[in-house]
Scaffold this motif. Sequence first.
Motif, mmCIF file in Angstrom:
data_model
loop_
_atom_site.group_PDB
_atom_site.id
_atom_site.type_symbol
_atom_site.label_atom_id
_atom_site.label_comp_id
_atom_site.label_asym_id
_atom_site.label_seq_id
_atom_site.Cartn_x
_atom_site.Cartn_y
_atom_site.Cartn_z
ATOM 1 N N VAL A 95 0.683 -0.900 -0.028
ATOM 2 C CA VAL A 95 0.064 -0.194 0.120
ATOM 3 C C VAL A 95 1.041 1.312 0.258
ATOM 4 C CG1 VAL A 95 -1.370 1.397 1.183
ATOM 5 C CG2 VAL A 95 -1.369 -0.931 1.212
ATOM 6 N N SER A 96 1.687 1.060 0.711
ATOM 7 C CA SER A 96 2.788 2.589 0.826
ATOM 8 C C SER A 96 3.496 2.707 -0.817
ATOM 9 C CB SER A 96 3.892 2.442 2.094
ATOM 10 O OG SER A 96 5.142 1.126 1.450
ATOM 11 N N GLN A 97 4.322 2.103 -1.363
ATOM 12 C CA GLN A 97 4.896 1.821 -2.672
ATOM 13 C C GLN A 97 3.365 2.208 -3.354
ATOM 14 O OE1 GLN A 97 6.009 -1.821 -2.571
ATOM 15 N NE2 GLN A 97 8.194 -1.926 -2.447
ATOM 16 N N ILE A 98 2.353 1.837 -3.154
ATOM 17 C CA ILE A 98 1.173 2.109 -4.340
ATOM 18 C C ILE A 98 0.941 3.743 -4.526
ATOM 19 C CG2 ILE A 98 -1.070 1.679 -5.203
ATOM 20 C CD1 ILE A 98 -1.223 -1.391 -3.807
ATOM 21 N N GLU A 99 0.766 4.190 -2.929
ATOM 22 C CA GLU A 99 0.837 5.592 -2.910
ATOM 23 C C GLU A 99 1.855 6.609 -2.865
ATOM 24 O OE1 GLU A 99 -0.094 5.645 1.600
ATOM 25 O OE2 GLU A 99 -2.579 4.764 1.006
ATOM 26 N N VAL A 100 2.815 6.131 -3.190
ATOM 27 C CA VAL A 100 4.499 6.723 -3.115
ATOM 28 C C VAL A 100 4.445 7.110 -4.716
ATOM 29 C CG1 VAL A 100 6.779 7.049 -3.677
ATOM 30 C CG2 VAL A 100 5.722 6.723 -1.086
ATOM 31 N N ALA A 101 3.986 5.626 -5.823
ATOM 32 C CA ALA A 101 4.110 6.242 -7.105
ATOM 33 C C ALA A 101 2.646 6.515 -6.903
ATOM 34 C CB ALA A 101 3.899 4.621 -7.557
ATOM 35 N N LEU A 102 1.671 7.044 -6.481
ATOM 36 C CA LEU A 102 0.582 7.602 -7.436
ATOM 37 C C LEU A 102 0.442 9.159 -6.809
ATOM 38 C CD1 LEU A 102 -2.556 5.482 -6.211
ATOM 39 C CD2 LEU A 102 -1.826 5.893 -8.542
ATOM 40 N N SER A 103 1.769 8.973 -5.700
ATOM 41 C CA SER A 103 1.887 10.816 -5.896
ATOM 42 C C SER A 103 2.864 11.374 -6.854
ATOM 43 C CB SER A 103 2.464 11.291 -4.156
ATOM 44 O OG SER A 103 3.320 10.401 -4.240
ATOM 45 N N ARG A 104 3.648 10.441 -7.160
ATOM 46 C CA ARG A 104 4.474 10.609 -7.793
ATOM 47 C C ARG A 104 3.950 11.258 -9.924
ATOM 48 N NH1 ARG A 104 8.693 6.927 -7.517
ATOM 49 N NH2 ARG A 104 9.508 6.918 -5.471
ATOM 50 N N GLU A 105 3.103 10.317 -9.611
ATOM 51 C CA GLU A 105 2.913 10.365 -11.244
ATOM 52 C C GLU A 105 1.617 11.305 -11.285
ATOM 53 O OE1 GLU A 105 2.811 8.559 -13.823
ATOM 54 O OE2 GLU A 105 4.666 7.478 -12.926
ATOM 55 N N LEU A 106 0.394 11.883 -10.709
ATOM 56 C CA LEU A 106 -0.038 12.812 -10.010
ATOM 57 C C LEU A 106 -0.292 14.111 -10.029
ATOM 58 C CD1 LEU A 106 -3.252 10.513 -8.617
ATOM 59 C CD2 LEU A 106 -2.695 10.943 -11.153
ATOM 60 N N GLY A 107 1.036 14.035 -9.342
ATOM 61 C CA GLY A 107 1.639 15.223 -8.513
ATOM 62 C C GLY A 107 0.630 15.434 -7.492
ATOM 63 N N LEU A 108 0.338 14.786 -7.072
ATOM 64 C CA LEU A 108 -0.472 15.349 -5.375
ATOM 65 C C LEU A 108 0.556 14.742 -4.197
ATOM 66 C CD1 LEU A 108 -3.413 14.367 -6.297
ATOM 67 C CD2 LEU A 108 -2.998 16.416 -6.246
ATOM 68 N N SER A 109 0.642 15.469 -3.330
ATOM 69 C CA SER A 109 0.779 15.055 -1.688
ATOM 70 C C SER A 109 0.432 13.423 -1.562
ATOM 71 C CB SER A 109 0.785 16.340 -0.626
ATOM 72 O OG SER A 109 -0.990 16.098 -0.282
ATOM 73 N N LEU A 110 0.888 12.971 -0.597
ATOM 74 C CA LEU A 110 0.651 11.475 -0.218
ATOM 75 C C LEU A 110 -1.045 12.061 0.963
ATOM 76 C CD1 LEU A 110 4.136 9.854 1.073
ATOM 77 C CD2 LEU A 110 2.903 9.045 -0.678
ATOM 78 N N GLU A 111 -0.813 12.755 2.109
ATOM 79 C CA GLU A 111 -2.424 12.757 2.501
ATOM 80 C C GLU A 111 -3.674 13.462 1.316
ATOM 81 O OE1 GLU A 111 0.797 15.385 2.809
ATOM 82 O OE2 GLU A 111 1.324 14.137 4.795
ATOM 83 N N GLN A 112 -3.233 14.121 0.780
ATOM 84 C CA GLN A 112 -4.096 14.084 -1.191
ATOM 85 C C GLN A 112 -4.830 12.841 -1.659
ATOM 86 O OE1 GLN A 112 -2.915 17.361 -3.176
ATOM 87 N NE2 GLN A 112 -3.759 18.711 -2.559
ATOM 88 N N ILE A 113 -3.503 11.685 -1.208
ATOM 89 C CA ILE A 113 -3.853 10.586 -1.916
ATOM 90 C C ILE A 113 -4.236 9.397 -1.150
ATOM 91 C CG2 ILE A 113 -2.530 8.808 -3.193
ATOM 92 C CD1 ILE A 113 -2.532 10.198 -4.945
ATOM 93 N N GLN A 114 -4.489 9.796 -0.291
ATOM 94 C CA GLN A 114 -4.821 9.065 1.261
ATOM 95 C C GLN A 114 -6.136 9.200 1.392
ATOM 96 O OE1 GLN A 114 -1.934 9.289 4.405
ATOM 97 N NE2 GLN A 114 -0.867 8.237 3.589
ATOM 98 N N LYS A 115 -6.040 11.043 1.757
ATOM 99 C CA LYS A 115 -7.824 10.539 1.099
ATOM 100 C C LYS A 115 -8.943 11.121 0.507
ATOM 101 C CE LYS A 115 -7.115 15.928 4.168
ATOM 102 N NZ LYS A 115 -7.040 16.666 3.719
ATOM 103 N N THR A 116 -8.747 10.522 -0.797
ATOM 104 C CA THR A 116 -8.947 9.919 -2.152
ATOM 105 C C THR A 116 -9.386 8.600 -1.960
ATOM 106 O OG1 THR A 116 -7.537 10.699 -3.100
ATOM 107 C CG2 THR A 116 -9.177 11.715 -2.535
ATOM 108 N N VAL A 117 -7.660 7.770 -1.525
ATOM 109 C CA VAL A 117 -8.175 6.505 -2.433
ATOM 110 C C VAL A 117 -9.002 5.374 -1.834
ATOM 111 C CG1 VAL A 117 -5.826 5.572 -0.951
ATOM 112 C CG2 VAL A 117 -5.794 4.297 -2.801
ATOM 113 N N HIS A 118 -9.187 4.615 -2.512
ATOM 114 C CA HIS A 118 -9.972 2.994 -2.394
ATOM 115 C C HIS A 118 -8.879 2.527 -1.943
ATOM 116 C CE1 HIS A 118 -13.447 5.701 -0.854
ATOM 117 N NE2 HIS A 118 -12.861 7.080 -2.120
ATOM 118 N N TYR A 119 -9.656 0.863 -2.088
ATOM 119 C CA TYR A 119 -8.612 0.023 -1.984
ATOM 120 C C TYR A 119 -9.378 -1.109 -2.090
ATOM 121 C CZ TYR A 119 -4.565 2.200 -0.663
ATOM 122 O OH TYR A 119 -3.815 3.455 -1.159
#
Length: 130
Positions: A101-125
């Motif tokens: 999960v942590s690797q997915i969130e870091v990769a998403l933040s890089r790809e989308l240009g968003l912070s980890l906090e913004q990714i964690q608020k909107t992600v559903h697993y």
Amino acid sequence: MRRLRSLYPLKSLGLEFWLPLPILAIAFWSGGAAIADKILQRSYYVTTPIQANAQVQEQPTKVILSIGVEIKYHQGFSKVKVKTANSALKKLEFEFPFTEVSQIEVALSRELGLSLEQIQKTVHYQVDFR
């Protein structure tokens, strides 16, 4: 009296006006040269270096509506679907070769240009163990 008669042709030619012009021209030329030399001898120090080859890539602001992550443990990859509110891009899909999960969130933040906090608020697993 004779002198006045001899200067009369000079007055008729307008030499009273034309004789001071070269003197004025020399004065302006020397004064301009002195000012130009003074300005050109100044040293200018740059406090920050200029980057000439830097290219600015402006990315459009991304309004993320939802992020859905499907983790497939036995197959060893994760599928990510991102829905945006942009008119040009409605859906983005990513596939990452890891299931952490942590690797997915870091990769998403890089790809989308968003912070980890913004990714964690909107992600559903969604986890698939098959």
